[in-house]
Write a protein that holds these residues in place. Structure first.
Motif, PDB file in Angstrom:
ATOM      1  N   GLY A  11      49.268  51.799  33.175  1.00 28.07           N
ATOM      2  CA  GLY A  11      48.161  52.505  33.796  1.00 28.07           C
ATOM      3  C   GLY A  11      46.827  52.010  33.273  1.00 28.07           C
ATOM      4  N   HIS A  12      45.777  52.199  34.056  1.00 30.04           N
ATOM      5  CA  HIS A  12      44.432  51.807  33.663  1.00 30.04           C
ATOM      6  C   HIS A  12      43.880  52.849  32.703  1.00 30.04           C
ATOM      7  CE1 HIS A  12      40.211  50.821  33.929  1.00 30.04           C
ATOM      8  NE2 HIS A  12      40.585  49.662  34.403  1.00 30.04           N
ATOM      9  N   ASP A  13      43.145  52.418  31.694  1.00 33.19           N
ATOM     10  CA  ASP A  13      42.649  53.354  30.694  1.00 33.19           C
ATOM     11  C   ASP A  13      41.362  54.073  31.103  1.00 33.19           C
ATOM     12  OD1 ASP A  13      41.181  50.912  28.381  1.00 33.19           O
ATOM     13  OD2 ASP A  13      40.692  51.449  30.432  1.00 33.19           O
ATOM     14  N   GLU A  14      40.829  53.761  32.274  1.00 29.02           N
ATOM     15  CA  GLU A  14      39.653  54.408  32.850  1.00 29.02           C
ATOM     16  C   GLU A  14      38.394  54.274  32.009  1.00 29.02           C
ATOM     17  OE1 GLU A  14      40.406  58.348  34.267  1.00 29.02           O
ATOM     18  OE2 GLU A  14      42.308  57.752  35.158  1.00 29.02           O
ATOM     19  N   ARG A  15      38.349  53.302  31.102  1.00 25.95           N
ATOM     20  CA  ARG A  15      37.142  53.085  30.318  1.00 25.95           C
ATOM     21  C   ARG A  15      36.242  52.025  30.936  1.00 25.95           C
ATOM     22  NH1 ARG A  15      39.184  51.847  24.564  1.00 25.95           N
ATOM     23  NH2 ARG A  15      41.002  51.198  25.703  1.00 25.95           N
ATOM     24  N   VAL A  16      36.617  51.463  32.054  1.00 26.37           N
ATOM     25  CA  VAL A  16      35.806  50.468  32.741  1.00 26.37           C
ATOM     26  C   VAL A  16      34.700  51.207  33.478  1.00 26.37           C
ATOM     27  CG1 VAL A  16      35.801  48.653  34.463  1.00 26.37           C
ATOM     28  CG2 VAL A  16      37.789  48.974  33.003  1.00 26.37           C
ATOM     29  N   THR A  17      33.451  50.841  33.220  1.00 29.95           N
ATOM     30  CA  THR A  17      32.344  51.573  33.830  1.00 29.95           C
ATOM     31  C   THR A  17      31.287  50.637  34.379  1.00 29.95           C
ATOM     32  OG1 THR A  17      31.184  51.691  31.723  1.00 29.95           O
ATOM     33  CG2 THR A  17      32.603  53.546  32.279  1.00 29.95           C
ATOM     34  N   GLY A  18      30.510  51.153  35.297  1.00 27.63           N
ATOM     35  CA  GLY A  18      29.300  50.512  35.808  1.00 27.63           C
ATOM     36  C   GLY A  18      29.431  49.039  36.128  1.00 27.63           C
ATOM     37  N   LEU A  19      28.461  48.284  35.657  1.00 25.60           N
ATOM     38  CA  LEU A  19      28.355  46.877  36.001  1.00 25.60           C
ATOM     39  C   LEU A  19      29.438  46.010  35.369  1.00 25.60           C
ATOM     40  CD1 LEU A  19      24.485  46.524  35.692  1.00 25.60           C
ATOM     41  CD2 LEU A  19      25.848  46.855  37.762  1.00 25.60           C
ATOM     42  N   LYS A  21      32.551  46.162  35.724  1.00 24.74           N
ATOM     43  CA  LYS A  21      33.762  46.056  36.536  1.00 24.74           C
ATOM     44  C   LYS A  21      33.754  44.723  37.282  1.00 24.74           C
ATOM     45  CE  LYS A  21      34.946  49.809  38.721  1.00 24.74           C
ATOM     46  NZ  LYS A  21      34.927  51.069  39.465  1.00 24.74           N
ATOM     47  N   ARG A  22      34.382  43.709  36.677  1.00 21.83           N
ATOM     48  CA  ARG A  22      34.358  42.373  37.267  1.00 21.83           C
ATOM     49  C   ARG A  22      35.736  41.749  37.251  1.00 21.83           C
ATOM     50  NH1 ARG A  22      31.491  36.900  35.501  1.00 21.83           N
ATOM     51  NH2 ARG A  22      32.360  37.511  33.503  1.00 21.83           N
ATOM     52  N   VAL A  23      36.055  41.054  38.336  1.00 22.84           N
ATOM     53  CA  VAL A  23      37.299  40.314  38.473  1.00 22.84           C
ATOM     54  C   VAL A  23      36.945  38.839  38.636  1.00 22.84           C
ATOM     55  CG1 VAL A  23      39.354  39.950  39.893  1.00 22.84           C
ATOM     56  CG2 VAL A  23      38.423  42.255  39.621  1.00 22.84           C
ATOM     57  N   VAL A  24      37.612  37.987  37.869  1.00 27.01           N
ATOM     58  CA  VAL A  24      37.436  36.538  37.998  1.00 27.01           C
ATOM     59  C   VAL A  24      38.700  35.978  38.640  1.00 27.01           C
ATOM     60  CG1 VAL A  24      37.158  34.361  36.757  1.00 27.01           C
ATOM     61  CG2 VAL A  24      35.936  36.392  35.979  1.00 27.01           C
ATOM     62  N   VAL A  25      38.536  35.208  39.713  1.00 30.39           N
ATOM     63  CA  VAL A  25      39.665  34.587  40.398  1.00 30.39           C
ATOM     64  C   VAL A  25      39.588  33.083  40.147  1.00 30.39           C
ATOM     65  CG1 VAL A  25      40.851  34.241  42.584  1.00 30.39           C
ATOM     66  CG2 VAL A  25      39.597  36.372  42.185  1.00 30.39           C
ATOM     67  N   LEU A  26      40.637  32.531  39.560  1.00 30.54           N
ATOM     68  CA  LEU A  26      40.698  31.118  39.212  1.00 30.54           C
ATOM     69  C   LEU A  26      41.676  30.387  40.132  1.00 30.54           C
ATOM     70  CD1 LEU A  26      41.166  31.595  35.360  1.00 30.54           C
ATOM     71  CD2 LEU A  26      39.018  31.233  36.571  1.00 30.54           C
ATOM     72  N   SER A  61      32.786  43.696  41.113  1.00 31.40           N
ATOM     73  CA  SER A  61      32.204  42.379  41.326  1.00 31.40           C
ATOM     74  C   SER A  61      33.350  41.371  41.295  1.00 31.40           C
ATOM     75  CB  SER A  61      31.214  42.080  40.195  1.00 31.40           C
ATOM     76  OG  SER A  61      30.850  40.733  40.197  1.00 31.40           O
ATOM     77  N   VAL A  62      33.354  40.434  42.238  1.00 31.19           N
ATOM     78  CA  VAL A  62      34.402  39.416  42.304  1.00 31.19           C
ATOM     79  C   VAL A  62      33.735  38.045  42.288  1.00 31.19           C
ATOM     80  CG1 VAL A  62      36.335  38.491  43.640  1.00 31.19           C
ATOM     81  CG2 VAL A  62      35.850  40.943  43.699  1.00 31.19           C
ATOM     82  N   VAL A  63      34.180  37.173  41.384  1.00 31.85           N
ATOM     83  CA  VAL A  63      33.667  35.805  41.323  1.00 31.85           C
ATOM     84  C   VAL A  63      34.844  34.846  41.292  1.00 31.85           C
ATOM     85  CG1 VAL A  63      31.457  36.342  40.221  1.00 31.85           C
ATOM     86  CG2 VAL A  63      33.454  35.930  38.796  1.00 31.85           C
ATOM     87  N   ALA A  81      34.587  30.899  31.909  1.00 32.97           N
ATOM     88  CA  ALA A  81      34.506  32.093  32.761  1.00 32.97           C
ATOM     89  C   ALA A  81      34.498  33.364  31.921  1.00 32.97           C
ATOM     90  CB  ALA A  81      35.669  32.118  33.746  1.00 32.97           C
ATOM     91  N   LEU A  82      35.350  33.424  30.918  1.00 36.96           N
ATOM     92  CA  LEU A  82      35.421  34.610  30.067  1.00 36.96           C
ATOM     93  C   LEU A  82      34.175  34.753  29.190  1.00 36.96           C
ATOM     94  CD1 LEU A  82      39.185  34.482  29.050  1.00 36.96           C
ATOM     95  CD2 LEU A  82      38.095  35.971  30.743  1.00 36.96           C
ATOM     96  N   ALA A  83      33.571  33.638  28.819  1.00 41.01           N
ATOM     97  CA  ALA A  83      32.362  33.667  28.000  1.00 41.01           C
ATOM     98  C   ALA A  83      31.122  34.063  28.811  1.00 41.01           C
ATOM     99  CB  ALA A  83      32.139  32.305  27.346  1.00 41.01           C
ATOM    100  N   ALA A  84      31.229  34.045  30.149  1.00 43.03           N
ATOM    101  CA  ALA A  84      30.083  34.338  31.009  1.00 43.03           C
ATOM    102  C   ALA A  84      29.742  35.816  31.073  1.00 43.03           C
ATOM    103  CB  ALA A  84      30.339  33.801  32.423  1.00 43.03           C
ATOM    104  N   GLY A  85      30.573  36.675  30.531  1.00 40.98           N
ATOM    105  CA  GLY A  85      30.290  38.106  30.543  1.00 40.98           C
ATOM    106  C   GLY A  85      31.548  38.922  30.626  1.00 40.98           C
ATOM    107  N   PRO A  86      31.405  40.246  30.580  1.00 40.08           N
ATOM    108  CA  PRO A  86      32.570  41.116  30.606  1.00 40.08           C
ATOM    109  C   PRO A  86      33.420  40.900  31.860  1.00 40.08           C
ATOM    110  CG  PRO A  86      30.560  42.388  30.238  1.00 40.08           C
ATOM    111  CD  PRO A  86      30.162  40.991  30.557  1.00 40.08           C
ATOM    112  N   CYS A  87      34.714  40.972  31.665  1.00 43.79           N
ATOM    113  CA  CYS A  87      35.659  40.754  32.761  1.00 43.79           C
ATOM    114  C   CYS A  87      36.885  41.618  32.505  1.00 43.79           C
ATOM    115  CB  CYS A  87      36.022  39.275  32.794  1.00 43.79           C
ATOM    116  SG  CYS A  87      37.364  38.883  33.894  1.00 43.79           S
TER     117      CYS A  87
END
Length: 94
Positions: A11-19, A21-26, A61-63, A81-87
């Motif tokens: 399950g998701h821990d629900e601590r992901v908030t605001g900006l 929330k990002r998904v990186v697709v490689l 956000s999806v990149v 990609a991981l160094a570019a910000g929270p993911c």
């Protein structure tokens, strides 16, 4: 077959908030991203030296990033990609 499910449910821990929330697709190659770009309605990330496409899916956000072929270049691209910000999630297609 009773008993425990074959794969545990996580399950998701629900601590992901605001900006954050990002998904990186490689993907190793650009053609492999086509379905993702079309499905999410992503746009070209012009002027971005790292990500090829960007957009959103709901509050997320999806990149996308083309990693290149082979373990060494894929590892380097993933680290950038991981160094570019929270993911919160990383997806690999292809």
């Amino acid at each position: 077959m009773g008993g425990r499910p074959r794969y545990p449910t996580i399950g998701h821990d629900e601590r992901v908030t605001g900006l954050a929330k990002r998904v990186v697709v490689l993907a190793p190659m650009q053609p492999e991203l086509k379905a993702i770009v079309n499905s999410f309605g992503l746009r070209s990330a012009e002027g971005d030296d790292l990500f090829t496409h960007a957009g959103s899916a709901g509050d997320w956000s999806v990149v996308t990033l083309v990693t290149g072929m082979g373990p060494a270049v894929a590892r380097e691209a993933t680290q950038r990609a991981l160094a570019a910000g929270p993911c919160e999630h990383v997806m690999v297609v292809g």
